[in-house]
Scaffold this motif. Structure first.
Motif, PDB file in Angstrom:
ATOM      1  N   MET A 162      -1.540  -6.355  -9.214  1.00 14.19           N
ATOM      2  CA  MET A 162      -0.966  -6.101  -7.916  1.00 14.19           C
ATOM      3  C   MET A 162      -2.074  -5.459  -7.383  1.00 14.19           C
ATOM      4  SD  MET A 162       2.789  -4.352  -8.942  1.00 14.19           S
ATOM      5  CE  MET A 162       3.178  -3.830  -7.281  1.00 14.19           C
ATOM      6  N   LEU A 163      -2.882  -4.442  -7.817  1.00 15.10           N
ATOM      7  CA  LEU A 163      -3.865  -4.035  -7.180  1.00 15.10           C
ATOM      8  C   LEU A 163      -5.114  -4.945  -6.874  1.00 15.10           C
ATOM      9  CD1 LEU A 163      -4.536  -0.744  -9.226  1.00 15.10           C
ATOM     10  CD2 LEU A 163      -3.797  -0.914  -7.096  1.00 15.10           C
ATOM     11  N   SER A 164      -5.140  -6.068  -7.752  1.00 12.11           N
ATOM     12  CA  SER A 164      -5.962  -7.021  -7.369  1.00 12.11           C
ATOM     13  C   SER A 164      -6.039  -7.936  -6.269  1.00 12.11           C
ATOM     14  CB  SER A 164      -6.109  -8.105  -8.365  1.00 12.11           C
ATOM     15  OG  SER A 164      -5.102  -8.921  -8.609  1.00 12.11           O
ATOM     16  N   GLY A 165      -4.381  -7.927  -6.025  1.00 10.78           N
ATOM     17  CA  GLY A 165      -4.046  -8.439  -4.601  1.00 10.78           C
ATOM     18  C   GLY A 165      -4.401  -7.634  -3.348  1.00 10.78           C
ATOM     19  N   PHE A 166      -4.331  -6.337  -3.473  1.00  8.24           N
ATOM     20  CA  PHE A 166      -4.676  -5.683  -2.600  1.00  8.24           C
ATOM     21  C   PHE A 166      -6.224  -5.805  -2.152  1.00  8.24           C
ATOM     22  CE2 PHE A 166      -6.195  -1.637  -0.749  1.00  8.24           C
ATOM     23  CZ  PHE A 166      -5.362  -1.291   0.004  1.00  8.24           C
ATOM     24  N   ILE A 167      -7.030  -5.839  -3.196  1.00 13.63           N
ATOM     25  CA  ILE A 167      -8.422  -5.912  -3.012  1.00 13.63           C
ATOM     26  C   ILE A 167      -8.852  -7.367  -2.366  1.00 13.63           C
ATOM     27  CG2 ILE A 167     -10.760  -5.755  -4.394  1.00 13.63           C
ATOM     28  CD1 ILE A 167      -9.314  -3.880  -6.403  1.00 13.63           C
ATOM     29  N   LYS A 168      -8.191  -8.336  -2.973  1.00 14.01           N
ATOM     30  CA  LYS A 168      -8.612  -9.546  -2.604  1.00 14.01           C
ATOM     31  C   LYS A 168      -8.282  -9.682  -0.937  1.00 14.01           C
ATOM     32  CE  LYS A 168      -7.701 -12.072  -6.833  1.00 14.01           C
ATOM     33  NZ  LYS A 168      -6.845 -12.960  -7.558  1.00 14.01           N
ATOM     34  N   ALA A 169      -7.372  -8.839  -0.489  1.00  8.54           N
ATOM     35  CA  ALA A 169      -7.021  -9.229   0.827  1.00  8.54           C
ATOM     36  C   ALA A 169      -8.221  -8.817   1.896  1.00  8.54           C
ATOM     37  CB  ALA A 169      -5.876  -8.196   1.212  1.00  8.54           C
ATOM     38  N   LEU A 178      -4.782  -8.676  10.715  1.00 10.27           N
ATOM     39  CA  LEU A 178      -3.087  -8.333  10.494  1.00 10.27           C
ATOM     40  C   LEU A 178      -2.495  -8.922   9.384  1.00 10.27           C
ATOM     41  CD1 LEU A 178      -1.855  -8.538  14.294  1.00 10.27           C
ATOM     42  CD2 LEU A 178      -2.467  -6.521  12.810  1.00 10.27           C
ATOM     43  N   LEU A 179      -3.062 -10.353   9.026  1.00 10.76           N
ATOM     44  CA  LEU A 179      -2.432 -11.038   7.627  1.00 10.76           C
ATOM     45  C   LEU A 179      -2.824 -10.313   6.557  1.00 10.76           C
ATOM     46  CD1 LEU A 179      -1.146 -13.139   6.103  1.00 10.76           C
ATOM     47  CD2 LEU A 179      -3.318 -14.348   6.382  1.00 10.76           C
ATOM     48  N   ALA A 180      -4.163  -9.887   6.512  1.00 12.26           N
ATOM     49  CA  ALA A 180      -4.693  -8.781   5.436  1.00 12.26           C
ATOM     50  C   ALA A 180      -4.197  -7.606   5.483  1.00 12.26           C
ATOM     51  CB  ALA A 180      -6.303  -8.719   5.800  1.00 12.26           C
ATOM     52  N   LEU A 181      -3.745  -7.134   6.561  1.00 15.62           N
ATOM     53  CA  LEU A 181      -3.023  -5.900   6.222  1.00 15.62           C
ATOM     54  C   LEU A 181      -1.609  -5.787   5.883  1.00 15.62           C
ATOM     55  CD1 LEU A 181      -3.122  -2.654   7.091  1.00 15.62           C
ATOM     56  CD2 LEU A 181      -2.289  -3.394   9.585  1.00 15.62           C
ATOM     57  N   GLY A 182      -0.986  -7.034   6.491  1.00 15.23           N
ATOM     58  CA  GLY A 182       0.463  -7.279   5.913  1.00 15.23           C
ATOM     59  C   GLY A 182       0.461  -7.380   4.259  1.00 15.23           C
ATOM     60  N   GLN A 184      -1.709  -6.283   2.330  1.00 12.89           N
ATOM     61  CA  GLN A 184      -1.986  -5.030   1.462  1.00 12.89           C
ATOM     62  C   GLN A 184      -0.633  -3.964   1.674  1.00 12.89           C
ATOM     63  OE1 GLN A 184      -5.628  -3.875   3.505  1.00 12.89           O
ATOM     64  NE2 GLN A 184      -6.753  -4.555   1.663  1.00 12.89           N
ATOM     65  N   LEU A 185      -0.220  -3.807   3.053  1.00 12.14           N
ATOM     66  CA  LEU A 185       0.972  -3.187   2.976  1.00 12.14           C
ATOM     67  C   LEU A 185       2.273  -3.615   2.046  1.00 12.14           C
ATOM     68  CD1 LEU A 185       1.239  -2.547   6.737  1.00 12.14           C
ATOM     69  CD2 LEU A 185       0.723  -0.811   4.870  1.00 12.14           C
ATOM     70  N   SER A 186       2.281  -4.798   1.786  1.00  5.83           N
ATOM     71  CA  SER A 186       3.339  -5.440   0.760  1.00  5.83           C
ATOM     72  C   SER A 186       3.100  -4.721  -0.733  1.00  5.83           C
ATOM     73  CB  SER A 186       3.274  -6.904   0.645  1.00  5.83           C
ATOM     74  OG  SER A 186       3.705  -7.568   1.986  1.00  5.83           O
ATOM     75  N   VAL A 187       1.892  -4.620  -1.262  1.00  3.75           N
ATOM     76  CA  VAL A 187       1.297  -4.004  -2.557  1.00  3.75           C
ATOM     77  C   VAL A 187       1.785  -2.358  -2.310  1.00  3.75           C
ATOM     78  CG1 VAL A 187      -0.356  -3.582  -4.001  1.00  3.75           C
ATOM     79  CG2 VAL A 187      -0.254  -5.840  -2.662  1.00  3.75           C
ATOM     80  N   VAL A 188       1.460  -1.800  -1.280  1.00  3.04           N
ATOM     81  CA  VAL A 188       1.472  -0.334  -1.052  1.00  3.04           C
ATOM     82  C   VAL A 188       3.003  -0.036  -1.140  1.00  3.04           C
ATOM     83  CG1 VAL A 188       1.078   1.381   0.476  1.00  3.04           C
ATOM     84  CG2 VAL A 188      -0.762   0.224   0.214  1.00  3.04           C
ATOM     85  N   ILE A 189       3.798  -0.825  -0.415  1.00  2.00           N
ATOM     86  CA  ILE A 189       5.256  -0.476  -0.332  1.00  2.00           C
ATOM     87  C   ILE A 189       5.921  -0.748  -1.825  1.00  2.00           C
ATOM     88  CG2 ILE A 189       7.386  -1.405   0.339  1.00  2.00           C
ATOM     89  CD1 ILE A 189       6.142  -2.144   3.013  1.00  2.00           C
ATOM     90  N   ALA A 190       5.412  -1.563  -2.604  1.00  5.88           N
ATOM     91  CA  ALA A 190       6.000  -1.726  -3.945  1.00  5.88           C
ATOM     92  C   ALA A 190       5.613  -0.793  -4.814  1.00  5.88           C
ATOM     93  CB  ALA A 190       5.321  -3.107  -4.507  1.00  5.88           C
ATOM     94  N   PHE A 191       4.460  -0.110  -4.752  1.00  2.00           N
ATOM     95  CA  PHE A 191       4.049   1.185  -5.399  1.00  2.00           C
ATOM     96  C   PHE A 191       4.723   2.073  -5.085  1.00  2.00           C
ATOM     97  CE2 PHE A 191       0.065  -1.319  -6.796  1.00  2.00           C
ATOM     98  CZ  PHE A 191       0.305  -1.065  -8.136  1.00  2.00           C
ATOM     99  N   LEU A 192       4.692   2.397  -3.638  1.00  2.00           N
ATOM    100  CA  LEU A 192       5.428   3.528  -2.964  1.00  2.00           C
ATOM    101  C   LEU A 192       7.036   3.726  -3.240  1.00  2.00           C
ATOM    102  CD1 LEU A 192       5.452   5.833  -0.992  1.00  2.00           C
ATOM    103  CD2 LEU A 192       6.251   4.078   0.889  1.00  2.00           C
ATOM    104  N   VAL A 193       7.531   2.474  -3.227  1.00  2.00           N
ATOM    105  CA  VAL A 193       9.096   2.539  -3.641  1.00  2.00           C
ATOM    106  C   VAL A 193       9.242   3.007  -5.234  1.00  2.00           C
ATOM    107  CG1 VAL A 193      11.216   0.907  -4.031  1.00  2.00           C
ATOM    108  CG2 VAL A 193       9.658   0.863  -2.142  1.00  2.00           C
ATOM    109  N   TYR A 194       8.329   2.304  -6.177  1.00  5.85           N
ATOM    110  CA  TYR A 194       8.511   2.906  -7.630  1.00  5.85           C
ATOM    111  C   TYR A 194       8.224   4.314  -7.644  1.00  5.85           C
ATOM    112  CZ  TYR A 194       6.961   3.431 -12.249  1.00  5.85           C
ATOM    113  OH  TYR A 194       7.051   3.952 -13.672  1.00  5.85           O
TER     114      TYR A 194
END
Length: 236
Positions: A162-169, A178-182, A184-194
């Motif tokens: 998951m973190l690699s997806g954040f970095i690749k963006a 905006l696509l890259a930010l979106g 990364q936010l998808s990754v952040v939200i996944a960790f945030l909810v957890y």
């Protein structure tokens, strides 16, 4: 009855049984539909801010059901993974908790989508394995059908992925910021909810480990002092 108690009672009664079974089945159906429409079905169901504002409100729900692969081989593993993890997590944690986890993640993803124009539920589903590993950390899986590995170590691999997806963006920021930010936010939200659901458990465990470490350190120091005092008494 006060409003806050009514709200608590309302949310307490929310539970979708076999939620991830429905989602996994929807992914399989959409994947088959894409084969016959050359991917147009997913395009028609994906999150599209402009289309939603024009009235295509179904996209607020259907983007959560899109398959995360175009490979006929990987879709089998993907659908089974979501079904298995969802079912086991629901059995361990309960339908209500899993439903609230999913709904909170979906709501945050929708907000993110309206901000950036892009969002994806894939990482939210990946985070379900973190939930499962937290609930049953010693369950063993057979990696590559050969290597036994406990769920807690598989969760670590999942988190790294998951973190690699954040970095690749970061690579596409100059072209599509905006696509890259979106992404990364998808990754952040996944960790945030957890973290919202299980952060207290992890933090409490860390605090207890520090307390135990300090306790044993103090015990060792006291033993050293006692032994020194005993030697001093013997010398006298």
């Amino acid at each position: 009855m006060e409003l806050k108690y009514k709200i608590k009672r309302f949310f307490r009664n929310i539970a979708i049984e076999n939620l991830m079974t429905y989602i996994a089945a929807s992914m399989a159906i959409i994947f088959v539909g894409d084969l016959f429409t050359d991917g147009m079905l997913s395009l028609y169901l994906s999150f599209d801010k402009a289309a939603i504002l024009e009235g295509q409100v179904w996209r607020l729900i259907t983007f959560l059901m899109l398959p995360d692969t175009a490979s006929p081989i990987w879709i089998v593993f993907s659908v089974y993974f979501y079904y298995f993890i969802g079912k086991e997590t629901e059995n361990e944690w309960g339908s209500h908790n899993l439903t609230m986890y999913f709904l909170l993640g979906a709501a945050l993803l929708i907000i993110s989508g309206f901000v950036t124009g892009y969002t994806s539920a894939s990482y939210l589903y990946f985070s379900l394995f973190l939930v499962y590993a937290h609930l049953d950390p010693h369950h063993r899986f057979m990696m590559f059908m050969v290597i036994p590995i406990e769920a807690k170590w598989m969760a670590l691999i999942d988190a790294v992925f998951m973190l690699s997806g954040f970095i690749k963006a970061f690579a596409i920021y100059p072209i599509f910021p905006l696509l890259a930010l979106g992404m990364q936010l998808s990754v952040v939200i996944a960790f945030l909810v957890y973290g919202i659901f299980f952060g207290k458990d992890h933090f409490g465990g860390m605090v207890n480990r520090f307390r135990h470490r300090d306790f044993y350190r103090e015990m060792r120091q006291n033993r050293i002092k006692m032994s020194q005092n005993e030697r001093d008494d013997d010398e006298k």
